[in-house]
Scaffold this motif. Structure first.
Motif, PDB file in Angstrom:
ATOM      1  N   TYR A  36       0.698  -1.112  -0.046  1.00 37.31           N
ATOM      2  CA  TYR A  36       0.094   0.256  -0.074  1.00 37.31           C
ATOM      3  C   TYR A  36       0.941   1.141   0.023  1.00 37.31           C
ATOM      4  O   TYR A  36       2.017   1.182   0.477  1.00 37.31           O
ATOM      5  CB  TYR A  36      -0.705   0.182   1.396  1.00 37.31           C
ATOM      6  CG  TYR A  36      -1.926  -1.111   1.418  1.00 37.31           C
ATOM      7  CD1 TYR A  36      -1.410  -2.291   1.914  1.00 37.31           C
ATOM      8  CD2 TYR A  36      -3.239  -0.987   0.741  1.00 37.31           C
ATOM      9  CE1 TYR A  36      -2.464  -3.322   1.921  1.00 37.31           C
ATOM     10  CE2 TYR A  36      -4.172  -2.036   0.934  1.00 37.31           C
ATOM     11  CZ  TYR A  36      -3.839  -3.204   1.595  1.00 37.31           C
ATOM     12  OH  TYR A  36      -4.328  -4.213   1.598  1.00 37.31           O
ATOM     13  N   GLN A  38       0.836   5.607   1.185  1.00 40.48           N
ATOM     14  CA  GLN A  38       0.026   6.416   1.799  1.00 40.48           C
ATOM     15  C   GLN A  38       0.758   7.829   1.608  1.00 40.48           C
ATOM     16  O   GLN A  38       1.987   8.048   1.819  1.00 40.48           O
ATOM     17  CB  GLN A  38      -0.053   6.316   3.079  1.00 40.48           C
ATOM     18  CG  GLN A  38      -0.796   7.390   4.070  1.00 40.48           C
ATOM     19  CD  GLN A  38      -0.796   6.695   5.341  1.00 40.48           C
ATOM     20  OE1 GLN A  38       0.320   6.415   6.217  1.00 40.48           O
ATOM     21  NE2 GLN A  38      -2.116   7.252   6.146  1.00 40.48           N
ATOM     22  N   LEU A  88       4.840   7.251   1.601  1.00 45.26           N
ATOM     23  CA  LEU A  88       5.085   6.236   2.825  1.00 45.26           C
ATOM     24  C   LEU A  88       4.402   5.026   2.391  1.00 45.26           C
ATOM     25  O   LEU A  88       3.259   4.799   1.889  1.00 45.26           O
ATOM     26  CB  LEU A  88       4.552   6.693   4.058  1.00 45.26           C
ATOM     27  CG  LEU A  88       4.282   5.678   5.396  1.00 45.26           C
ATOM     28  CD1 LEU A  88       6.122   5.548   5.661  1.00 45.26           C
ATOM     29  CD2 LEU A  88       3.681   6.199   6.405  1.00 45.26           C
ATOM     30  N   PHE A  90       3.693   0.740   2.810  1.00 41.79           N
ATOM     31  CA  PHE A  90       3.566  -0.303   3.570  1.00 41.79           C
ATOM     32  C   PHE A  90       3.393  -1.911   3.055  1.00 41.79           C
ATOM     33  O   PHE A  90       2.789  -1.929   2.007  1.00 41.79           O
ATOM     34  CB  PHE A  90       2.144   0.112   4.452  1.00 41.79           C
ATOM     35  CG  PHE A  90       2.397   1.114   5.377  1.00 41.79           C
ATOM     36  CD1 PHE A  90       1.698   2.409   4.916  1.00 41.79           C
ATOM     37  CD2 PHE A  90       2.909   0.889   6.637  1.00 41.79           C
ATOM     38  CE1 PHE A  90       1.887   3.495   6.131  1.00 41.79           C
ATOM     39  CE2 PHE A  90       2.974   2.205   7.694  1.00 41.79           C
ATOM     40  CZ  PHE A  90       2.400   3.181   7.182  1.00 41.79           C
ATOM     41  N   PHE A 103       0.475  -4.923   9.277  1.00 43.56           N
ATOM     42  CA  PHE A 103       1.233  -3.933   8.284  1.00 43.56           C
ATOM     43  C   PHE A 103       2.657  -4.061   8.809  1.00 43.56           C
ATOM     44  O   PHE A 103       3.001  -4.035  10.174  1.00 43.56           O
ATOM     45  CB  PHE A 103       0.602  -2.838   8.324  1.00 43.56           C
ATOM     46  CG  PHE A 103      -0.776  -2.760   7.661  1.00 43.56           C
ATOM     47  CD1 PHE A 103      -1.893  -3.128   8.294  1.00 43.56           C
ATOM     48  CD2 PHE A 103      -0.725  -2.365   6.408  1.00 43.56           C
ATOM     49  CE1 PHE A 103      -3.116  -3.132   7.663  1.00 43.56           C
ATOM     50  CE2 PHE A 103      -1.963  -2.384   5.679  1.00 43.56           C
ATOM     51  CZ  PHE A 103      -3.254  -2.670   6.386  1.00 43.56           C
ATOM     52  N   GLY A 104       3.568  -3.565   7.985  1.00 46.66           N
ATOM     53  CA  GLY A 104       5.094  -3.388   8.427  1.00 46.66           C
ATOM     54  C   GLY A 104       5.027  -2.064   8.864  1.00 46.66           C
ATOM     55  O   GLY A 104       4.154  -1.263   9.232  1.00 46.66           O
ATOM     56  N   ASP A 105       6.196  -1.430   9.482  1.00 48.32           N
ATOM     57  CA  ASP A 105       6.256  -0.230  10.140  1.00 48.32           C
ATOM     58  C   ASP A 105       6.248   0.935   8.955  1.00 48.32           C
ATOM     59  O   ASP A 105       6.282   2.218   9.425  1.00 48.32           O
ATOM     60  CB  ASP A 105       7.624  -0.079  10.824  1.00 48.32           C
ATOM     61  CG  ASP A 105       7.398  -0.946  12.396  1.00 48.32           C
ATOM     62  OD1 ASP A 105       8.577  -1.495  12.624  1.00 48.32           O
ATOM     63  OD2 ASP A 105       6.424  -1.353  12.371  1.00 48.32           O
TER      64      ASP A 105
END
Lengths: 113, 116
Positions: A36, A38, A88, A90, A103-105
């Motif tokens: 994803y 963002q 950003l 993910f 989700f990852g960081d």
């Protein structure tokens, strides 16, 4: 328990260069993997997914991801980065039974002109 | 696909008050979720909103603090109760649209909450 790791907090690339954003995963069964993006003050937008089939998955905006079962990785790639790709990113793994995703960081991608 | 609308988009609230966030989807989704996110950080799942029944909460989140409703397939609310500054965060609504392995998770733009 399932998990994903994004080892890089930040990735910087020059416009026109290829980019890679890394993701590794850990699951007990078949992996269902997602990327994803963002943008500031926005929700997450779906880019691509791996469920089964070809290890190279193509998605939105020219992005693709390579699934590697032996390395338990699902790296996001793009052959030629754009400044507008700065955002950003993910990686996520979904439990298809429960429907929940982990989700990852996140990795901040900065593409410089 | 699905378009998810959240309101309010942002709010500044006083300690001890409550805020209800609304989430509307333009099509039916099989599952709805509420997440919390600090700016630039990962998402933490608060709960799965179940239609017509109590939400399923993740560890560390309780119904008294985050009551959730989902009266139908396209609408849900999250209330942040008795707020403290620690509740300042971005709250995201999400829904799964599509069938089986083809379903995709969609997100609202989020509600930015600041508690003074």
């Amino acid at each position: 328990a399932q998990s994903v790791a994004q080892p890089e907090d930040q990735v910087n690339v020059a416009e026109g260069n290829p980019l890679t954003v890394k993701c590794t995963y850990s699951v007990s069964g078949n992996p269902y993997l997602f990327w994803y993006v963002q943008y500031p003050n926005r929700g997450l937008q779906f880019l691509l997914k791996y469920i089964t089939g070809d290890n190279l998955v193509k998605g939105s905006y020219g992005f693709e991801a390579e699934f590697n079962k032996s390395q338990t990785s699902f790296h996001l790639k793009k052959p030629s980065a754009l400044v507008s790709d700065s955002a950003l990113y993910f990686c996520a793994v979904r439990d298809m039974g429960a429907g929940k995703s982990t989700f990852g960081d996140g990795t901040t991608l900065t593409v410089k002109p | 696909s699905a378009v998810i609308s959240q309101k309010p988009s942002r709010d500044i609230c006083q300690r001890g008050t409550s805020l209800t966030i609304q989430c509307q989807v333009d099509s039916q989704v099989t599952m709805m979720f509420w997440y919390r996110q600090q700016p630039g950080q990962s998402l933490t799942l608060i709960a799965t909103a179940n239609q017509g029944s109590e939400a399923t909460y993740e560890s560390g989140f309780v119904i008294d603090k985050f009551p959730i409703s989902r009266p139908n397939l396209t609408f849900s609310t999250l209330t942040v109760s008795n707020m403290s500054p620690e509740d300042s965060s971005i709250y995201l609504c999400s829904g799964l649209a599509g069938l089986g392995y083809e379903n995709i998770q969609y997100f609202g733009a989020g509600t930015r909450l600041s508690v003074l």
